[in-house]
Design a protein around this motif. Structure first.
Motif, PDB file in Angstrom:
ATOM      1  N   ASN A   1      38.367  16.341   6.745  1.00  0.00           N
ATOM      2  CA  ASN A   1      39.486  16.005   5.857  1.00  0.00           C
ATOM      3  C   ASN A   1      38.931  15.496   4.525  1.00  0.00           C
ATOM      4  OD1 ASN A   1      41.938  15.958   7.949  1.00  0.00           O
ATOM      5  ND2 ASN A   1      40.200  14.903   8.893  1.00  0.00           N
ATOM      6  N   PRO A   2      38.169  16.305   3.785  1.00  0.00           N
ATOM      7  CA  PRO A   2      37.442  15.776   2.621  1.00  0.00           C
ATOM      8  C   PRO A   2      38.338  15.264   1.497  1.00  0.00           C
ATOM      9  CG  PRO A   2      37.289  18.169   2.716  1.00  0.00           C
ATOM     10  CD  PRO A   2      37.907  17.734   4.000  1.00  0.00           C
ATOM     11  N   LEU A   3      39.346  16.033   1.113  1.00  0.00           N
ATOM     12  CA  LEU A   3      40.135  15.638  -0.054  1.00  0.00           C
ATOM     13  C   LEU A   3      40.970  14.384   0.196  1.00  0.00           C
ATOM     14  CD1 LEU A   3      41.220  19.092  -1.537  1.00  0.00           C
ATOM     15  CD2 LEU A   3      39.401  17.551  -2.286  1.00  0.00           C
ATOM     16  N   PRO A   4      41.791  14.328   1.258  1.00  0.00           N
ATOM     17  CA  PRO A   4      42.558  13.096   1.471  1.00  0.00           C
ATOM     18  C   PRO A   4      41.675  11.890   1.774  1.00  0.00           C
ATOM     19  CG  PRO A   4      42.827  14.584   3.329  1.00  0.00           C
ATOM     20  CD  PRO A   4      42.131  15.356   2.256  1.00  0.00           C
ATOM     21  N   SER A   5      40.574  12.105   2.485  1.00  0.00           N
ATOM     22  CA  SER A   5      39.686  10.984   2.798  1.00  0.00           C
ATOM     23  C   SER A   5      39.053  10.416   1.528  1.00  0.00           C
ATOM     24  CB  SER A   5      38.590  11.434   3.774  1.00  0.00           C
ATOM     25  OG  SER A   5      39.137  11.826   5.004  1.00  0.00           O
ATOM     26  N   LEU A   6      38.562  11.294   0.662  1.00  0.00           N
ATOM     27  CA  LEU A   6      37.931  10.829  -0.571  1.00  0.00           C
ATOM     28  C   LEU A   6      38.958  10.222  -1.526  1.00  0.00           C
ATOM     29  CD1 LEU A   6      35.345  13.686  -1.185  1.00  0.00           C
ATOM     30  CD2 LEU A   6      34.910  11.371  -0.340  1.00  0.00           C
ATOM     31  N   ALA A   7      40.215  10.666  -1.410  1.00  0.00           N
ATOM     32  CA  ALA A   7      41.266  10.041  -2.217  1.00  0.00           C
ATOM     33  C   ALA A   7      41.427   8.575  -1.826  1.00  0.00           C
ATOM     34  CB  ALA A   7      42.580  10.797  -2.033  1.00  0.00           C
TER      35      ALA A   7
ATOM     36  N   LEU B   1      44.767  -1.517   4.751  1.00  0.00           N
ATOM     37  CA  LEU B   1      44.759  -0.489   3.708  1.00  0.00           C
ATOM     38  C   LEU B   1      44.204   0.834   4.220  1.00  0.00           C
ATOM     39  CD1 LEU B   1      43.531  -2.599   0.642  1.00  0.00           C
ATOM     40  CD2 LEU B   1      45.880  -2.015   1.289  1.00  0.00           C
ATOM     41  N   ALA B   2      43.403   0.777   5.293  1.00  0.00           N
ATOM     42  CA  ALA B   2      42.795   1.992   5.852  1.00  0.00           C
ATOM     43  C   ALA B   2      43.709   2.703   6.839  1.00  0.00           C
ATOM     44  CB  ALA B   2      41.472   1.644   6.530  1.00  0.00           C
ATOM     45  N   ALA B   3      44.971   2.281   6.942  1.00  0.00           N
ATOM     46  CA  ALA B   3      45.876   2.884   7.923  1.00  0.00           C
ATOM     47  C   ALA B   3      46.003   4.391   7.728  1.00  0.00           C
ATOM     48  CB  ALA B   3      47.244   2.219   7.847  1.00  0.00           C
ATOM     49  N   GLY B   4      46.021   4.834   6.481  1.00  0.00           N
ATOM     50  CA  GLY B   4      46.115   6.270   6.224  1.00  0.00           C
ATOM     51  C   GLY B   4      44.918   7.034   6.758  1.00  0.00           C
ATOM     52  N   LEU B   5      43.747   6.431   6.720  1.00  0.00           N
ATOM     53  CA  LEU B   5      42.549   7.065   7.274  1.00  0.00           C
ATOM     54  C   LEU B   5      42.642   7.160   8.795  1.00  0.00           C
ATOM     55  CD1 LEU B   5      39.950   5.245   5.015  1.00  0.00           C
ATOM     56  CD2 LEU B   5      40.415   7.703   5.004  1.00  0.00           C
TER      57      LEU B   5
ATOM     58  N   LEU C   1      47.820  16.442   4.584  1.00  0.00           N
ATOM     59  CA  LEU C   1      47.540  16.175   3.181  1.00  0.00           C
ATOM     60  C   LEU C   1      47.554  14.669   2.951  1.00  0.00           C
ATOM     61  CD1 LEU C   1      49.854  18.887   1.545  1.00  0.00           C
ATOM     62  CD2 LEU C   1      47.374  19.027   1.925  1.00  0.00           C
ATOM     63  N   PHE C   2      47.058  14.253   1.801  1.00  0.00           N
ATOM     64  CA  PHE C   2      47.034  12.821   1.489  1.00  0.00           C
ATOM     65  C   PHE C   2      48.436  12.233   1.553  1.00  0.00           C
ATOM     66  CE2 PHE C   2      47.524   9.449  -1.701  1.00  0.00           C
ATOM     67  CZ  PHE C   2      46.608   8.525  -1.225  1.00  0.00           C
ATOM     68  N   ILE C   3      49.400  12.908   0.950  1.00  0.00           N
ATOM     69  CA  ILE C   3      50.764  12.383   0.905  1.00  0.00           C
ATOM     70  C   ILE C   3      51.357  12.285   2.306  1.00  0.00           C
ATOM     71  CG2 ILE C   3      51.835  14.646   0.577  1.00  0.00           C
ATOM     72  CD1 ILE C   3      52.873  11.315  -1.103  1.00  0.00           C
TER      73      ILE C   3
ATOM     74  N   LEU D   1      31.459   3.295  -2.495  1.00  0.00           N
ATOM     75  CA  LEU D   1      32.668   3.026  -1.710  1.00  0.00           C
ATOM     76  C   LEU D   1      33.527   4.263  -1.526  1.00  0.00           C
ATOM     77  CD1 LEU D   1      33.901  -0.453  -3.040  1.00  0.00           C
ATOM     78  CD2 LEU D   1      32.637   0.055  -0.951  1.00  0.00           C
ATOM     79  N   VAL D   2      33.427   5.213  -2.451  1.00  0.00           N
ATOM     80  CA  VAL D   2      34.242   6.428  -2.359  1.00  0.00           C
ATOM     81  C   VAL D   2      33.939   7.182  -1.072  1.00  0.00           C
ATOM     82  CG1 VAL D   2      34.787   8.627  -3.492  1.00  0.00           C
ATOM     83  CG2 VAL D   2      34.374   6.593  -4.872  1.00  0.00           C
ATOM     84  N   ILE D   3      32.703   7.123  -0.618  1.00  0.00           N
ATOM     85  CA  ILE D   3      32.315   7.795   0.625  1.00  0.00           C
ATOM     86  C   ILE D   3      32.260   6.817   1.796  1.00  0.00           C
ATOM     87  CG2 ILE D   3      30.461   9.055   1.789  1.00  0.00           C
ATOM     88  CD1 ILE D   3      29.739  10.291  -0.875  1.00  0.00           C
ATOM     89  N   ILE D   4      31.759   5.607   1.541  1.00  0.00           N
ATOM     90  CA  ILE D   4      31.549   4.649   2.633  1.00  0.00           C
ATOM     91  C   ILE D   4      32.867   4.212   3.262  1.00  0.00           C
ATOM     92  CG2 ILE D   4      30.812   2.282   3.118  1.00  0.00           C
ATOM     93  CD1 ILE D   4      28.513   2.737   1.156  1.00  0.00           C
TER      94      ILE D   4
END
Length: 257
Positions: free
Chosen positions: A39-45, A82-86, A100-102, A237-240
């Motif tokens: 899930n690269p795009l939503p995760s990196l978002a 804040l990480a609930a979406g992940l 998707l992110f949304i 932090l964007v990746i970690i």
């Protein structure tokens, strides 16, 4: 033998806790990396949002240098919520779905009352620590340097206030460890089931008490990797943060039946 907390909450039996190996957090990180790749795009978002939050922390600290350590510790306190979406991305990926992110943001509407209550508790905890630290630093600080680095050097590193520094770090560490213990699986559990905040926090505390070696290692990895992310001028932090968020979901799945 670790203490057990197998008592009912609101008349309902608590879920069973699995025992994991001390090195299991390394597997969680590996699974988190795999979820990031899936899930690269939503995760990196989400990672970008965490990095922007770190930027705000640094900007606030430049104006008020005594808040820098409190702001960073607050970052650790509210990160599980804040990480609930992940967590939602990992849950859906495990079920063969791709969001998707949304779409992942909709998780906050599921069991929203419990999430809001838990978030309120985390926010009040952060506010409490900020007030305690502000008063404590005000009692020993005579002149406040304009730069955060100079302030921390004058107060924490010159040896004049060694007893204060050690006491303050110990108190902050114990508070952070307590919050970690009641939140390590709480938010994923509230998203995975219609569970109230008290049941989720109690389950998290039981998981922590019955898996101390693994979860102390997990806490150390979270702190170490997050501080490394700050040390890379927040680019890390964007990746970690996505990896840690996804890994936390797998920690929950391994620990709670």
């Amino acid at each position: 033998m670790h203490p057990r907390f197998d008592f009912p909450v609101r008349g309902l039996p608590l879920p069973r806790i699995r025992h994991v190996a001390a090195a299991q957090p390394l597997s969680w990180l590996k699974a988190g990396w795999q979820d990031l790749r899936a899930n690269p795009l939503p995760s990196l978002a989400y990672g970008l949002l965490f990095a922007l939050g770190g930027d705000l922390i640094i900007l606030a600290a430049l104006e008020h240098p005594h808040l820098i350590s409190v702001a960073i510790s607050g970052f650790f306190l509210v990160a599980p919520l804040l990480a609930a979406g992940l967590y939602e991305l990992s849950r859906s990926h495990g079920e063969g779905e791709k969001l998707l992110f949304i779409d992942s943001l909709r998780c906050f509407r599921r069991n929203g009352q419990s999430l809001a209550f838990f978030g309120l508790f985390l926010g009040l905890t952060m506010l409490f620590w900020e007030r305690v630290s502000a008063v404590a630093f005000a009692l020993i600080a005579i002149d406040t340097p304009a730069m955060a680095s100079a302030y921390l050097s004058d107060i924490l590193l010159n040896g004049e206030h060694l007893a204060f520094t050690l006491t303050w770090l110990l108190a902050g560490g114990l508070l952070a460890l307590f919050v970690f213990a009641i939140s390590v699986v709480a938010v994923p559990m509230m998203l995975d089931h219609d569970t109230d905040a008290v049941t989720a926090a109690t389950t998290s505390l039981r998981a922590f008490s019955q898996n101390l070696p693994a979860l102390l290692l997990w806490a150390g990895l979270i702190v170490g990797l997050t501080l490394f992310g700050f040390a890379t001028l927040l680019f890390g932090l964007v990746i970690i943060m996505p990896i840690l968020g996804h890994a936390s979901w797998h920690a929950y799945r391994d620990l709670v039946e």
